[in-house]
Design an enzyme around this catalytic site. Sequence first.
Site, mmCIF file in Angstrom:
data_model
loop_
_atom_site.group_PDB
_atom_site.id
_atom_site.type_symbol
_atom_site.label_atom_id
_atom_site.label_comp_id
_atom_site.label_asym_id
_atom_site.label_seq_id
_atom_site.Cartn_x
_atom_site.Cartn_y
_atom_site.Cartn_z
ATOM 1 N N ASP A 123 17.418 -26.390 -1.639
ATOM 2 C CA ASP A 123 16.074 -26.943 -1.801
ATOM 3 C C ASP A 123 15.425 -27.144 -0.434
ATOM 4 O O ASP A 123 15.914 -27.928 0.373
ATOM 5 C CB ASP A 123 16.175 -28.277 -2.562
ATOM 6 C CG ASP A 123 14.821 -28.884 -2.867
ATOM 7 O OD1 ASP A 123 13.787 -28.246 -2.607
ATOM 8 O OD2 ASP A 123 14.810 -30.024 -3.385
ATOM 9 N N ASP A 183 10.587 -33.302 -8.606
ATOM 10 C CA ASP A 183 10.893 -34.212 -7.502
ATOM 11 C C ASP A 183 10.381 -35.609 -7.791
ATOM 12 O O ASP A 183 9.190 -35.799 -8.055
ATOM 13 C CB ASP A 183 10.243 -33.697 -6.209
ATOM 14 C CG ASP A 183 10.947 -32.474 -5.684
ATOM 15 O OD1 ASP A 183 12.164 -32.548 -5.478
ATOM 16 O OD2 ASP A 183 10.293 -31.436 -5.507
ATOM 17 N N HIS A 207 12.181 -27.700 -11.456
ATOM 18 C CA HIS A 207 12.594 -28.722 -10.485
ATOM 19 C C HIS A 207 11.523 -29.820 -10.418
ATOM 20 O O HIS A 207 10.362 -29.552 -10.125
ATOM 21 C CB HIS A 207 12.764 -28.044 -9.129
ATOM 22 C CG HIS A 207 13.383 -28.909 -8.083
ATOM 23 N ND1 HIS A 207 14.749 -29.078 -7.947
ATOM 24 C CD2 HIS A 207 12.818 -29.652 -7.095
ATOM 25 C CE1 HIS A 207 14.990 -29.875 -6.934
ATOM 26 N NE2 HIS A 207 13.842 -30.243 -6.397
ATOM 27 N N GLY A 265 11.366 -34.967 1.024
ATOM 28 C CA GLY A 265 10.140 -35.770 1.034
ATOM 29 C C GLY A 265 8.859 -34.950 0.991
ATOM 30 O O GLY A 265 7.874 -35.391 0.424
ATOM 31 N N PHE A 266 8.884 -33.774 1.590
ATOM 32 C CA PHE A 266 7.642 -33.005 1.676
ATOM 33 C C PHE A 266 7.874 -31.511 1.488
ATOM 34 O O PHE A 266 8.894 -30.986 1.927
ATOM 35 C CB PHE A 266 6.979 -33.223 3.052
ATOM 36 C CG PHE A 266 6.672 -34.659 3.325
ATOM 37 C CD1 PHE A 266 5.469 -35.214 2.909
ATOM 38 C CD2 PHE A 266 7.604 -35.469 3.964
ATOM 39 C CE1 PHE A 266 5.194 -36.552 3.143
ATOM 40 C CE2 PHE A 266 7.339 -36.816 4.200
ATOM 41 C CZ PHE A 266 6.129 -37.357 3.786
ATOM 42 N N SER A 319 9.599 -25.670 -8.002
ATOM 43 C CA SER A 319 9.301 -27.075 -7.756
ATOM 44 C C SER A 319 7.912 -27.385 -8.304
ATOM 45 O O SER A 319 6.899 -26.932 -7.760
ATOM 46 C CB SER A 319 9.357 -27.345 -6.247
ATOM 47 O OG SER A 319 8.984 -28.666 -5.989
ATOM 48 N N HIS A 330 15.264 -34.108 -9.534
ATOM 49 C CA HIS A 330 15.796 -34.431 -8.210
ATOM 50 C C HIS A 330 15.347 -35.840 -7.836
ATOM 51 O O HIS A 330 14.187 -36.053 -7.480
ATOM 52 C CB HIS A 330 15.270 -33.375 -7.217
ATOM 53 C CG HIS A 330 15.725 -33.571 -5.814
ATOM 54 N ND1 HIS A 330 15.186 -32.878 -4.756
ATOM 55 C CD2 HIS A 330 16.680 -34.376 -5.273
ATOM 56 C CE1 HIS A 330 15.789 -33.244 -3.635
ATOM 57 N NE2 HIS A 330 16.685 -34.159 -3.918
HETATM 58 C C1 DX5 Z 1 11.821 -31.078 -1.909
HETATM 59 C C2 DX5 Z 1 11.056 -30.349 -2.962
HETATM 60 C C3 DX5 Z 1 9.970 -29.427 -2.519
HETATM 61 C C4 DX5 Z 1 10.358 -28.021 -2.211
HETATM 62 C C5 DX5 Z 1 9.138 -27.289 -1.833
HETATM 63 O O1 DX5 Z 1 12.757 -31.952 -2.470
HETATM 64 O O2 DX5 Z 1 11.846 -29.785 -3.928
HETATM 65 O O3 DX5 Z 1 9.353 -29.944 -1.457
HETATM 66 O O4 DX5 Z 1 11.306 -27.991 -1.207
HETATM 67 O O5 DX5 Z 1 9.439 -26.041 -1.379
HETATM 68 P P1 DX5 Z 1 8.932 -25.510 0.018
HETATM 69 O O6 DX5 Z 1 9.852 -26.084 1.042
HETATM 70 O O7 DX5 Z 1 9.053 -24.033 -0.126
HETATM 71 O O8 DX5 Z 1 7.530 -25.941 0.216
HETATM 72 ZN ZN ZN Z 2 13.612 -31.270 -4.629
#
Ligand code: DX5
Ligand code: ZN
Length: 220
Positions: A175, A34, A32, A141-142, A7, A65
Amino acid sequence: MKKISPSVMCVDFFKLEEAVRAFEENGIEYIHVDIMDGRFVPNYTLGTDFVKKLKERTKIPLDIHLMIEEPESKLDWFEFGEGDYVSVHYESTRHLHKAVSAIKARGAKAMVAINPATPVSALECVLGEIDGVLIMTVNPGFAGQKLVRSTLPKITQLREQLDGLGYIDVEIEVDGNVSFENAKLMTEAGADIFVAGTSSVFKKEFSLSEGIARLREVIG
Ligand code: DX5
Ligand code: ZN
């Protein structure tokens, strides 16, 4: 073969170039990206210019995404094409089929994402049209959230349903809180693509390359 999709919102932006080179050197399958609109999810992250620049700078396919309302009316804003994945949320549109068709018309692979509270059964009418399903394992979202455990059986349920219908090539992406520990459970449940964030490859204790190697070891 299992795939890793780091991500990019979790990268230190002052070291973006370095991170992308590390992705390339370590054979990362997707990046990825976002996209949030402050409405579908209560946050903002990356945008159209970022996607454009990333496409100029790397040949790694993107995994975009879209966490935005009515994505079908905004797909043209984004640079993507053959080899890239674009996911739209089931909950974000009244015209899911239209959104999926528009992604495929541009030669990209279409994925539908579902929030933790959305059942797998909601996808029944589009399974034959799509290349992948993104199962959100946290609320979107986070970064840095805790796994919603009830999403794990959804992976198994979806894999069984897809295989039963003969859609063996339709991939399942996970995800959210894909830690080394959770990635093992997700692998056992049948996930194919793992979004790697702050829970794994971007952990401060080790380098990006070490993190990727550790995740590969877990997912096999
Ligand atoms: C959510 C995103 C990221 C991703 C981050 O759509 O793709 O927030 O989940 O990974 P983690 O949860 O490991 O911080
Ligand atoms: Zn994502």
